[in-house]
Design a protein around this motif. Structure first.
Motif, PDB file in Angstrom:
ATOM      1  N   LEU A   1      25.779  31.353  39.048  1.00  0.00           N
ATOM      2  CA  LEU A   1      26.972  32.183  39.082  1.00  0.00           C
ATOM      3  C   LEU A   1      26.772  33.535  38.407  1.00  0.00           C
ATOM      4  CD1 LEU A   1      29.775  29.547  38.349  1.00  0.00           C
ATOM      5  CD2 LEU A   1      29.133  30.557  40.530  1.00  0.00           C
TER       6      LEU A   1
ATOM      7  N   VAL B   1      29.702  34.956  36.261  1.00  0.00           N
ATOM      8  CA  VAL B   1      31.046  35.035  36.855  1.00  0.00           C
ATOM      9  C   VAL B   1      31.815  33.762  36.526  1.00  0.00           C
ATOM     10  CG1 VAL B   1      32.352  35.293  38.986  1.00  0.00           C
ATOM     11  CG2 VAL B   1      30.175  36.513  38.697  1.00  0.00           C
ATOM     12  N   LYS B   2      33.093  33.921  36.199  1.00  0.00           N
ATOM     13  CA  LYS B   2      33.918  32.750  35.865  1.00  0.00           C
ATOM     14  C   LYS B   2      34.101  31.852  37.089  1.00  0.00           C
ATOM     15  CE  LYS B   2      36.486  35.027  32.169  1.00  0.00           C
ATOM     16  NZ  LYS B   2      37.834  35.401  31.653  1.00  0.00           N
ATOM     17  N   SER B   3      34.196  30.553  36.794  1.00  0.00           N
ATOM     18  CA  SER B   3      34.273  29.574  37.892  1.00  0.00           C
ATOM     19  C   SER B   3      35.567  29.677  38.683  1.00  0.00           C
ATOM     20  CB  SER B   3      34.126  28.155  37.327  1.00  0.00           C
ATOM     21  OG  SER B   3      35.158  27.891  36.388  1.00  0.00           O
ATOM     22  N   ASN B   4      36.632  30.207  38.108  1.00  0.00           N
ATOM     23  CA  ASN B   4      37.909  30.282  38.829  1.00  0.00           C
ATOM     24  C   ASN B   4      37.918  31.401  39.867  1.00  0.00           C
ATOM     25  OD1 ASN B   4      37.933  32.413  37.096  1.00  0.00           O
ATOM     26  ND2 ASN B   4      39.925  31.973  36.168  1.00  0.00           N
ATOM     27  N   LYS B   5      36.858  32.253  39.897  1.00  0.00           N
ATOM     28  CA  LYS B   5      36.759  33.325  40.883  1.00  0.00           C
ATOM     29  C   LYS B   5      35.790  32.976  42.008  1.00  0.00           C
ATOM     30  CE  LYS B   5      37.915  37.007  37.617  1.00  0.00           C
ATOM     31  NZ  LYS B   5      37.509  38.308  37.053  1.00  0.00           N
ATOM     32  N   VAL B   6      35.369  31.727  42.121  1.00  0.00           N
ATOM     33  CA  VAL B   6      34.379  31.310  43.113  1.00  0.00           C
ATOM     34  C   VAL B   6      35.104  30.799  44.348  1.00  0.00           C
ATOM     35  CG1 VAL B   6      32.448  29.761  43.606  1.00  0.00           C
ATOM     36  CG2 VAL B   6      32.704  30.759  41.336  1.00  0.00           C
ATOM     37  N   ASP B   7      34.725  31.274  45.538  1.00  0.00           N
ATOM     38  CA  ASP B   7      35.271  30.837  46.825  1.00  0.00           C
ATOM     39  C   ASP B   7      34.146  30.202  47.614  1.00  0.00           C
ATOM     40  OD1 ASP B   7      36.794  30.410  49.035  1.00  0.00           O
ATOM     41  OD2 ASP B   7      36.633  32.475  49.795  1.00  0.00           O
TER      42      ASP B   7
ATOM     43  N   SER C   1      31.155  32.842  47.601  1.00  0.00           N
ATOM     44  CA  SER C   1      31.522  34.224  47.317  1.00  0.00           C
ATOM     45  C   SER C   1      32.107  34.285  45.925  1.00  0.00           C
ATOM     46  CB  SER C   1      32.535  34.729  48.360  1.00  0.00           C
ATOM     47  OG  SER C   1      32.966  36.037  48.007  1.00  0.00           O
ATOM     48  N   TYR C   2      31.437  35.075  45.061  1.00  0.00           N
ATOM     49  CA  TYR C   2      31.969  35.317  43.709  1.00  0.00           C
ATOM     50  C   TYR C   2      31.612  36.775  43.379  1.00  0.00           C
ATOM     51  CZ  TYR C   2      27.159  33.756  42.728  1.00  0.00           C
ATOM     52  OH  TYR C   2      25.789  33.594  42.742  1.00  0.00           O
TER      53      TYR C   2
ATOM     54  N   VAL D   1      31.333  22.916  40.587  1.00  0.00           N
ATOM     55  CA  VAL D   1      31.216  24.189  39.884  1.00  0.00           C
ATOM     56  C   VAL D   1      31.241  23.913  38.393  1.00  0.00           C
ATOM     57  CG1 VAL D   1      32.206  26.473  39.547  1.00  0.00           C
ATOM     58  CG2 VAL D   1      32.392  25.352  41.772  1.00  0.00           C
TER      59      VAL D   1
END
Length: 372
Positions: free
Chosen positions: A23, A26-32, A43-44, A66
């Motif tokens: 990642l 990048v924070k896990s809550n922004k991962v698509d 996508s992050y 994740v």
């Protein structure tokens, strides 16, 4: 332009594939994440990972986790073979990747629609099952209530039949007692008549012998006049049509009821409250105004003072009939009929009222044979 991630790692067996995508902070809550049979996308922003798989995988069994700064895919192959390469040979072709991307989006959209349909169908099935269960419970409750009503009706019918049998036995015993009393009275009158005739014969014989001893011959009969006195009748019915024994019994009962009126039960009551006739008139006025409960109280108080006046029971039965207390109405009518015995023309109207009210109560209880 997104930054394409190239530093991923993967492993495989003949049945499974593991892919790890970093990642990069990048924070896990922004991962698509997008996945289908032969396409993966993570996508992050500003990073992007796309993979056109070398062969198809089973989307229903795989998983994506994740955590720990990476996305880990656990995929199950549809065919148990080794790929040796994660990417398909056409992965570098932009047109192919665009087409695969659109197919993946269409597949994901179709899968979501199928899932929503399955969820809606499952929900409908659950609602249908809940409605069926509710209807079943309501039917069971109705059946239970019907059984309780039928049981109460049978119990009431049995109680009524038992009460009728008891009334029949009491009536038969009372009839036997009265017949026995009448028989004894007739026997006593016959015995007195025989005794009187014996005394008269002895007296005549003594007179005859006495005169014969004086004159030596039988004396002639004495001249005389027989005076007949008729006892005045209380009832205007002619003697040839009268029912003497029944009328005497009726007069005796009325006399006992009138004598009991003079007794007072409570020293705290007013003078008019000690008078059953005043209480009866008060109950009649309450009945005429529609206050049936107050009328019942007035009649009941009068009955406690004079329990042998049939009009009180008959009037109270009329109040119970208005209040739909049918069993109490039947009981009061039966008591009134007992007190209206013997049946003579002078109490015919009162007996008619009691019978009509008792028959009406039986019909309201759907006991039409008894009512008839």
């Amino acid at each position: 332009m997104p930054l394409v991630v190239k530093d991923y790692s993967w492993e495989e067996t003949d049945v499974m594939v593991w892919i790890t995508v970093p990642l990069k902070g990048v924070k896990s809550n922004k991962v698509d994440i997008t996945s289908c049979e032969n396409y993966l996308k993570v996508s992050y922003p500003p990073y992007l990972f796309e993979c056109l798989l070398a062969a198809a995988v089973d989307c229903t069994k795989g998983s994506a986790q994740v955590g720990n700064g990476a996305v880990t895919f656990k995929l199950y192959k549809k065919e148990a073979v080794l790929w040796y390469s994660l990417q398909h040979p056409d992965a570098e072709n932009k047109e192919v990747m665009k087409m695969k991307r659109e197919e993946a989006q269409e597949e994901i959209r179709n899968r979501l629609e199928e899932q929503s349909k399955e969820i809606a169908e499952t929900k409908r099935q659950h609602e249908k099952l809940a409605i069926n269960e509710m209807m079943k419970l309501e039917e069971e409750e109705r059946s239970r209530i019907s059984e309780i009503k039928e049981s109460e009706r049978q119990k009431a019918t049995e109680d009524l039949e038992r009460w009728k049998e008891e009334q029949k036995l009491l009536a038969a015993k009372e009839k036997e007692r009265m017949l026995e009393a009448q028989k004894q009275q007739v026997e006593a009158e016959k015995e007195r008549d025989r005794e009187d005739r014996k005394k008269q014969r002895k007296a005549r014989s003594a007179n005859i012998f006495e005169k014969q001893s004086k004159d030596g011959a039988a004396p002639p009969r004495d001249n005389g006049k027989i005076v007949v006195k008729h006892t005045p009748r209380v009832f205007p019915t002619p003697g040839r049509e009268s029912q003497s024994e029944q009328e005497e019994e009726w007069l005796r009962k009325q006399a006992e009821a009138k004598r009991s009126i003079e007794l007072s039960l409570d020293a705290d009551l007013k003078e008019e409250e000690k008078n059953p006739q005043w209480l009866q008139d008060k109950g009649n006025s309450f009945f005429a105004s529609g206050d049936y409960k107050a009328a019942i109280n007035a009649y009941t108080h009068a009955i406690r003072m004079t329990p042998k006046l049939p009009a009180l029971y008959s009037n109270r039965a009329a109040c119970h009939l208005k209040l739909r207390n049918f069993f109490k109405c039947i009981e009061d009518c039966s008591k009134a009929m007992d007190l209206l015995f013997p049946a003579v023309p002078q109490n015919a109207s009162s007996r008619c009222k009691a019978l009509v009210r008792r028959g009406t109560a039986f019909c309201e209880l759907e006991l039409y044979v008894e009512g008839e």
